[in-house]
Scaffold this active site. Structure first.
Site, PDB file in Angstrom:
ATOM      1  N   TYR A 182      -0.650  -0.635  10.575  1.00 14.97           N
ATOM      2  CA  TYR A 182      -0.982  -1.073   8.685  1.00 14.97           C
ATOM      3  C   TYR A 182      -0.177  -0.678   7.910  1.00 14.97           C
ATOM      4  O   TYR A 182       0.520  -1.438   7.243  1.00 14.97           O
ATOM      5  CB  TYR A 182      -2.053  -0.198   8.161  1.00 14.97           C
ATOM      6  CG  TYR A 182      -2.364  -0.768   6.792  1.00 14.97           C
ATOM      7  CD1 TYR A 182      -3.309  -1.858   6.651  1.00 14.97           C
ATOM      8  CD2 TYR A 182      -2.500   0.172   5.438  1.00 14.97           C
ATOM      9  CE1 TYR A 182      -3.451  -1.838   5.256  1.00 14.97           C
ATOM     10  CE2 TYR A 182      -2.697   0.295   4.881  1.00 14.97           C
ATOM     11  CZ  TYR A 182      -3.832  -1.521   3.921  1.00 14.97           C
ATOM     12  OH  TYR A 182      -4.032  -1.340   2.437  1.00 14.97           O
ATOM     13  N   SER A 231       0.939  -1.019   0.048  1.00 15.64           N
ATOM     14  CA  SER A 231       0.144   0.253   0.002  1.00 15.64           C
ATOM     15  C   SER A 231       0.449   1.262  -0.144  1.00 15.64           C
ATOM     16  O   SER A 231       2.041   1.094   0.353  1.00 15.64           O
ATOM     17  CB  SER A 231      -0.720  -0.015   1.325  1.00 15.64           C
ATOM     18  OG  SER A 231      -1.783   1.286   1.286  1.00 15.64           O
TER      19      SER A 231
HETATM   20  N1  LIG Z   1      -9.165  -1.515  -1.064  1.00 20.42           N
HETATM   21  C1  LIG Z   1      -8.165  -0.091  -1.017  1.00 20.42           C
HETATM   22  O1  LIG Z   1      -8.359   1.088  -1.305  1.00 20.42           O
HETATM   23  C2  LIG Z   1      -6.268  -0.317  -0.800  1.00 20.42           C
HETATM   24  C3  LIG Z   1      -5.856  -0.013  -0.414  1.00 20.42           C
HETATM   25  C4  LIG Z   1      -4.109   0.069  -0.178  1.00 20.42           C
HETATM   26  C5  LIG Z   1      -3.391  -1.387  -0.269  1.00 20.42           C
HETATM   27  N2  LIG Z   1      -4.857  -2.449  -0.547  1.00 20.42           N
HETATM   28  C6  LIG Z   1      -4.564  -3.516  -0.073  1.00 20.42           C
HETATM   29  O2  LIG Z   1      -5.295  -4.236  -1.312  1.00 20.42           O
HETATM   30  C7  LIG Z   1      -5.175  -5.980  -0.222  1.00 20.42           C
HETATM   31  C8  LIG Z   1      -6.336  -6.469  -0.672  1.00 20.42           C
HETATM   32  O3  LIG Z   1      -7.756  -5.140  -0.483  1.00 20.42           O
HETATM   33  P1  LIG Z   1      -8.899  -5.559  -0.778  1.00 20.42           P
HETATM   34  O4  LIG Z   1      -9.532  -3.859  -0.028  1.00 20.42           O
HETATM   35  O5  LIG Z   1      -9.411  -5.708  -2.529  1.00 20.42           O
HETATM   36  O6  LIG Z   1      -9.768  -6.179   0.343  1.00 20.42           O
HETATM   37  P2  LIG Z   1     -11.294  -7.279   0.163  1.00 20.42           P
HETATM   38  O7  LIG Z   1     -11.277  -6.870   2.112  1.00 20.42           O
HETATM   39  O8  LIG Z   1     -12.265  -6.583  -0.941  1.00 20.42           O
HETATM   40  O9  LIG Z   1     -11.011  -8.411   0.450  1.00 20.42           O
HETATM   41  C9  LIG Z   1      -9.918  -9.339   0.580  1.00 20.42           C
HETATM   42  C10 LIG Z   1     -10.138 -10.974   0.869  1.00 20.42           C
HETATM   43  O10 LIG Z   1      -9.454 -10.936   1.746  1.00 20.42           O
HETATM   44  C11 LIG Z   1     -10.018 -12.795   2.025  1.00 20.42           C
HETATM   45  N3  LIG Z   1      -9.581 -13.280   3.397  1.00 20.42           N
HETATM   46  C12 LIG Z   1      -9.371 -12.224   4.661  1.00 20.42           C
HETATM   47  N4  LIG Z   1      -9.248 -12.571   5.892  1.00 20.42           N
HETATM   48  C13 LIG Z   1      -8.820 -13.685   4.950  1.00 20.42           C
HETATM   49  C14 LIG Z   1      -7.981 -15.059   5.712  1.00 20.42           C
HETATM   50  N5  LIG Z   1      -7.230 -15.312   6.585  1.00 20.42           N
HETATM   51  N6  LIG Z   1      -7.111 -16.129   4.924  1.00 20.42           N
HETATM   52  C15 LIG Z   1      -7.997 -16.114   2.914  1.00 20.42           C
HETATM   53  N7  LIG Z   1      -8.619 -15.063   2.818  1.00 20.42           N
HETATM   54  C16 LIG Z   1      -8.846 -14.155   3.922  1.00 20.42           C
HETATM   55  C17 LIG Z   1     -11.624 -12.187   2.101  1.00 20.42           C
HETATM   56  O11 LIG Z   1     -12.395 -13.378   2.349  1.00 20.42           O
HETATM   57  C18 LIG Z   1     -11.657 -10.917   0.807  1.00 20.42           C
HETATM   58  O12 LIG Z   1     -11.883 -12.515  -0.222  1.00 20.42           O
HETATM   59  C19 LIG Z   1      -4.834  -5.609   0.362  1.00 20.42           C
HETATM   60  O13 LIG Z   1      -3.554  -6.336   1.565  1.00 20.42           O
HETATM   61  C20 LIG Z   1      -5.328  -4.296   1.333  1.00 20.42           C
HETATM   62  O14 LIG Z   1      -4.277  -3.894   2.738  1.00 20.42           O
HETATM   63  C21 LIG Z   1      -6.477  -2.231  -0.120  1.00 20.42           C
END
Ligand SMILES: NC(=O)c1ccc[n+]([C@@H]2O[C@H](COP(=O)([O-])OP(=O)(O)OC[C@H]3O[C@@H](n4cnc5c(N)ncnc54)[C@H](O)[C@@H]3O)[C@@H](O)[C@H]2O)c1
Ligand SMILES: NC(=O)c1ccc[n+]([C@@H]2O[C@H](COP(=O)([O-])OP(=O)(O)OC[C@H]3O[C@@H](n4cnc5c(N)ncnc54)[C@H](O)[C@@H]3O)[C@@H](O)[C@H]2O)c1
Lengths: 277, 263
Positions: B158, B146
């Protein structure tokens, strides 16, 4: 493939090395290409090579250090293609690397040469071309910096100039964000080009560890840089702006030695496929 | 020809958001995709979306916090597709964003969970997938970090976890370079995923200027990350390793206001 279909690109220094690789790749992806270089013979040859492969290209003899020359080039491209949507500022030369000169020995003219070719050229080209990009509804600027712009490097003027390229890239991204123009730069490591090989021979890349200076044990190729340039020029990167991407075989990431393997918990390695050198 | 033809990819957290976007794009580029998610229904839904378009996918229930669960997922994946050569470590969460928690109020269990889901999961998946990659003759890994990992971010745990992901990326790139495995990471900015929108609403991205926090005036889409991930996993980036790519609409580069135009 048509990742740049409908686009018109100007690439400076496209008669040789990385610039040539980018010109060929852009054309392969469907862009109209203007090869802007001071070297007429090799510039024409690059444009010819593209046309022979079925692409669209013109050569326009340009000295990017001269505003008048860049203005003429811009007009020639507009006359030929009617628009400009991609600009790749690629000229630059590590003048100091040729003789491993330190700052005390660096002459005024070498300093000026370095900055004119690598940085002032960006001002010259952006001044002429950005208005046309805005007319076309936006565009993408890809500047070629160097890992020397982000990490300690031997050549003082060259690395200061390349750090300037990174900075100007960010400024351009801010200034023209609302005109739908993105600006990013690529920081190549050691790339197999006429310019790159002479720099490497002078040992400017020798790191902490003479025999291992990058993770991927080969020189990069102009195609390696060109692949990244296509990505940054295309809509695939439409949420990416003001950033830089290292294409360096992991040179920047290598700050310690890679010790030989002693534990045998990994499976026997399959033979490494040959690639590059 | 797709860019990931004949490849087998594992995507953790592939049941939602960015992970789902990557699964769909990887399959469209010709990869067979192993969708590893804690929620089997969500993973199955992604797999169905892929199959509908003629792609190959396998949904596997997997908890990336538990070594045995990952080992089993890898075994199931290899049994189905014969090998694994690509890995996207995508699971992660920012618990602190929910209540704008500062460090004094951060519960120890929330700290642990943040570290585990963002960082330890990456370690564990590498541990079990890399041997398969070596057997396959090499591979590529893309970790989802991130922008919070390399610029000031409000959320302490985080930010620290994601900085850890960036550092781990570089170390693993070094450790397995000679096995023909490349390791890079993507640093997303504000994204239009369920989690991302919530974080955004809570103002965690607020910077100097509340009205304008990034150069490109939109939230990123899963597709934006997927495009970058395809690039970093494909042969197009065969000279790129140990680095990071920001996909953030220019938000971290935004340190000044954009003044109105005079003329
Ligand atoms: N969305 C944003 O704005 C953003 C920004 C920067 C970084 N990120 C990073 O991108 C990545 C994905 O984010 P997102 O927003 O798509 O997340 P999300 O919450 O939409 O999806 C996360 C997925 O991970 C699964 N999950 C949760 N715990 C788990 C476990 N223990 N084992 C296996 N699967 C598990 C959940 O079931 C879900 O399907 C993350 O690492 C997040 O930190 C997101
Ligand atoms: N090759 C490397 O290892 C390496 C590493 C890091 C960065 N770079 C950067 O990549 C860029 C391209 O490098 P290269 O190695 O391909 O260079 P190169 O020397 O092979 O080609 C440079 C081209 O620029 C042209 N040129 C020179 N002066 C000009 C002028 N005044 N106006 C217009 N064109 C002019 C030359 O005719 C030549 O065609 C440079 O900015 C360089 O600093 C290269």
């Amino acid at each position: 493939m048509d990742r740049l279909k409908g686009q018109t690109a100007v690439i400076t220094g496209a008669a040789s090395g990385i610039g040539k690789g980018i010109a060929l790749a852009f054309a392969r992806e469907g862009a109209q290409v203007a090869v802007a270089d001071i070297d007429t013979a090799r510039g024409e040859a690059t444009a010819q090579e593209i046309r022979q492969a079925g692409g669209q290209a013109i050569f326009t003899r340009t000295d990017v250090t001269k505003p008048e020359s860049v203005a003429k080039m811009t007009q020639a491209v507009m006359d030929a293609f009617g628009r400009i949507t991609i600009l790749c500022n690629n000229t630059g030369d590590a003048v100091e690397a040729r003789r491993s000169i330190r700052i005390v020995e660096l002459t005024d003219s070498e300093w000026n040469e370095t900055f004119d070719l690598g940085l002032k050229s960006i001002h010259n080209c952006c001044r002429c071309i950005i208005p046309h990009m805005i007319d076309s509804g936006g565009g993408s600027i890809v500047n070629i910096s160097s890992i020397a712009g982000t990490a300690p490097a031997f050549s003082a003027a060259f690395s200061a100039m390349k750090a300037g390229v990174i900075a100007i890239t960010r400024a351009l991204a801010v200034q023209y964000a609302d005109d739908n123009i993105r600006a990013n730069c690529i920081c190549p490591g050691a790339i197999r080009t006429p310019g790159g090989i002479s720099a490497a021979k002078q040992g400017i890349y020798a790191g902490i560890n003479n025999d291992r200076i990058r993770l991927i044990e080969r020189f990069g190729t102009p195609e390696d840089v060109a692949n990244a340039a296509v990505f940054l020029a295309s809509e695939e990167s439409s949420y990416i702006t003001a950033t830089s991407l290292a294409v360096d075989g992991g040179m920047l990431a290598l700050v310690s030695n890679i010790p030989p393997r002693t534990l045998d918990s990994v499976p026997k390695r399959a033979k490494r496929p040959p690639k590059g050198n | 020809m797709g860019k990931l033809e004949n490849r087998v990819a594992v995507v953790t957290g592939g049941g939602s958001g960015l992970g789902r976007g990557m699964c769909i794009r990887f399959a469209a580029e010709g990869a067979k995709v192993i969708i590893a998610d804690l929620k089997p229904d969500a993973a199955e839904e992604t797999a169905a979306m892929i199959r509908e378009k003629g792609g190959e996918a396998l949904a596997v229930e997997c908890n990336v916090l538990i070594a045995e669960s990952i080992a089993a997922m890898v075994k199931t994946g290899v049994a189905a597709f014969g090998k694994i050569d690509l890995l996207s470590n995508n699971t992660g969460i920012c618990l602190e964003a929910r209540n704008s928690t500062r460090i004094v109020d951060l519960e120890e269990k929330d700290w642990d969970f943040t570290m585990d889901l963002n960082l330890k999961s990456t370690y564990l998946c590498c541990k079990y997938v890399i041997p398969e990659m070596i057997k396959a003759g090499g591979g590529a890994i893309v970790n989802i970090a991130s922008i919070a990992g390399h610029k000031p971010a409000f959320s302490a745990a985080y930010g620290a976890a994601k900085a850890g992901v960036i550092a781990l990326t570089q170390s693993v790139a070094m450790q397995y370079a000679d096995d023909n495995i490349r390791v890079n990471c993507i640093c997303p900015g504000p994204m239009k995923t369920p989690t991302g929108i919530m974080a955004n609403r809570l103002g965690i991205y607020k910077q100097a200027q509340p009205a304008r926090i990034r150069m490109l005036e939109r939230l990123g889409e899963a597709e934006d990350i997927a495009n970058a991930a395809v690039f970093l996993l494909s042969e197009d980036s065969s000279f790129i390793t140990g680095t990071q790519l920001n996909v953030d609409g220019g938000s971290i580069a935004m340190t000044v206001n954009i003044p109105p135009r005079q003329k």
